[in-house]
Design a protein around this motif. Structure first.
Motif, mmCIF file in Angstrom:
data_model
loop_
_atom_site.group_PDB
_atom_site.id
_atom_site.type_symbol
_atom_site.label_atom_id
_atom_site.label_comp_id
_atom_site.label_asym_id
_atom_site.label_seq_id
_atom_site.Cartn_x
_atom_site.Cartn_y
_atom_site.Cartn_z
ATOM 1 N N LYS A 198 20.529 -37.784 -11.166
ATOM 2 C CA LYS A 198 20.221 -37.485 -9.649
ATOM 3 C C LYS A 198 20.984 -36.453 -9.520
ATOM 4 C CE LYS A 198 17.913 -41.522 -9.755
ATOM 5 N NZ LYS A 198 16.241 -41.224 -10.054
ATOM 6 N N LEU A 199 20.544 -35.104 -10.014
ATOM 7 C CA LEU A 199 20.560 -33.765 -9.643
ATOM 8 C C LEU A 199 21.365 -33.631 -8.319
ATOM 9 C CD1 LEU A 199 19.136 -31.312 -11.549
ATOM 10 C CD2 LEU A 199 20.883 -32.576 -12.507
ATOM 11 N N VAL A 200 22.859 -33.255 -8.051
ATOM 12 C CA VAL A 200 22.935 -33.354 -6.753
ATOM 13 C C VAL A 200 23.727 -31.692 -6.879
ATOM 14 C CG1 VAL A 200 24.166 -33.839 -4.612
ATOM 15 C CG2 VAL A 200 23.257 -35.447 -6.503
ATOM 16 N N GLY A 201 23.164 -30.582 -5.671
ATOM 17 C CA GLY A 201 23.385 -29.486 -5.797
ATOM 18 C C GLY A 201 24.054 -29.422 -4.811
ATOM 19 N N PHE A 210 27.917 -26.908 -8.037
ATOM 20 C CA PHE A 210 27.098 -25.857 -6.939
ATOM 21 C C PHE A 210 25.545 -25.689 -7.522
ATOM 22 C CE2 PHE A 210 31.537 -24.067 -6.135
ATOM 23 C CZ PHE A 210 31.582 -25.068 -5.155
ATOM 24 N N ALA A 211 25.042 -25.507 -6.902
ATOM 25 C CA ALA A 211 23.157 -25.466 -6.648
ATOM 26 C C ALA A 211 22.690 -24.525 -7.907
ATOM 27 C CB ALA A 211 22.671 -25.647 -5.890
ATOM 28 N N ASN A 212 23.708 -23.121 -7.895
ATOM 29 C CA ASN A 212 23.115 -22.316 -8.508
ATOM 30 C C ASN A 212 23.329 -22.741 -9.934
ATOM 31 O OD1 ASN A 212 25.574 -21.590 -7.494
ATOM 32 N ND2 ASN A 212 25.542 -19.756 -8.909
ATOM 33 N N PHE A 213 24.733 -23.061 -10.495
ATOM 34 C CA PHE A 213 24.786 -23.638 -12.100
ATOM 35 C C PHE A 213 24.113 -24.976 -12.077
ATOM 36 C CE2 PHE A 213 29.316 -21.817 -9.444
ATOM 37 C CZ PHE A 213 28.730 -20.720 -10.258
ATOM 38 N N LEU A 214 23.692 -25.136 -11.461
ATOM 39 C CA LEU A 214 23.032 -26.976 -12.106
ATOM 40 C C LEU A 214 21.473 -26.585 -12.176
ATOM 41 C CD1 LEU A 214 23.745 -30.313 -11.944
ATOM 42 C CD2 LEU A 214 23.396 -30.111 -10.095
ATOM 43 N N THR A 215 21.273 -25.353 -11.516
ATOM 44 C CA THR A 215 19.491 -25.343 -11.754
ATOM 45 C C THR A 215 19.562 -24.163 -12.163
ATOM 46 O OG1 THR A 215 19.720 -24.208 -9.527
ATOM 47 C CG2 THR A 215 19.217 -26.593 -9.532
#
Length: 232
Positions: free
Chosen positions: A112-115, A88-93
């Motif tokens: 390659k990050l995928v949010g 999930f985007a918030n956890f990843l970023t």
């Protein structure tokens, strides 16, 4: 290069951005032996269940440990692999923000990050799962390219573009299943170049992600009132 067909576009729309990403990565993995996928205990939510079944030796579940996962991905990239890292985007970023800053931004590793579920797509889970600060967080870090597809067709093209781009990428996936279609045909995608979808003489609307669909709808409403809008 992946083939874009009208039948595929309809299928991708039904799957939504996450499902579309999953089937695209599976197809790309057949062509690129060094492509690997990582998940923070969200393999199915990332659309990677078939990838995991087909290539179990190339799928890594880091558990609910996003910081460790980004570090693992950086190590894999340093070893010549091309890792696609999903959560999930918030956890990843944000949760893994320091690791993203050091390993991707400063060290410029080819990760390659995928949010997933950016914006308010995870509405029922509450504010802890909403990804509304992710672009701001990533833009402040050097060397990372942000890709934000407008629909599932563009998700396919941007996933392939991320793979072919030499350097860290953040792919931002918005929307849910039965996603509106913006691009009904294939088109030329160039990283860093905006696409004008509607030409107007009065005002311009600039949008990204699923908001592109709504920007086009807004332009139609404005046209009914005599205001001619460009949509970029």
């Amino acid at each position: 290069m992946l083939v874009i067909k009208p039948t595929s576009i309809r299928s991708w729309s039904m799957l939504g951005s996450r499902g579309t990403f999953g089937v695209t990565l599976l197809e790309l993995a057949q062509q690129h032996d060094n492509l690997v996928a990582l998940s923070a205990d969200l393999g199915k939510s990332s659309g990677l269940d078939r990838f995991n079944t087909t290539y179990p030796e190339r799928f890594f579940n880091a558990g609910i440990a996003e910081q460790n996962m980004v570090g693992m991905a950086a190590g894999l990239a340093a070893g010549g692999y091309v890792p696609f890292v999903t959560s999930f985007a918030n956890f990843l970023t944000m949760r893994a923000g320091e690791q993203v800053r050091h390993n991707l931004g400063y060290m410029n590793e080819n990760v390659k990050l995928v949010g997933l579920a950016c914006g308010l797509a995870t509405g029922m889970f509450g504010a802890t799962h909403h990804g509304i600060e992710d672009i701001a967080a990533i833009r402040s870090i050097s060397n990372i390219t942000i890709l934000s597809p407008a629909d599932c067709t563009e998700t396919v093209k941007m996933t392939e573009a991320a793979l072919n781009h030499n350097g860290p990428v953040y792919l931002r996936l918005t929307g849910n299943m039965r996603a509106p279609t913006v691009y009904k045909d294939d088109y030329e995608l160039t990283i860093g170049q905006a696409i004008s979808l509607r030409e107007g003489a009065d005002i311009s609307i600039v949008a990204t992600g699923t908001m592109v669909h709504f920007a086009l709808k807004a332009a139609e409403l404005l046209a009914a009132r005599g205001i001619d809008a460009t949509v970029i």
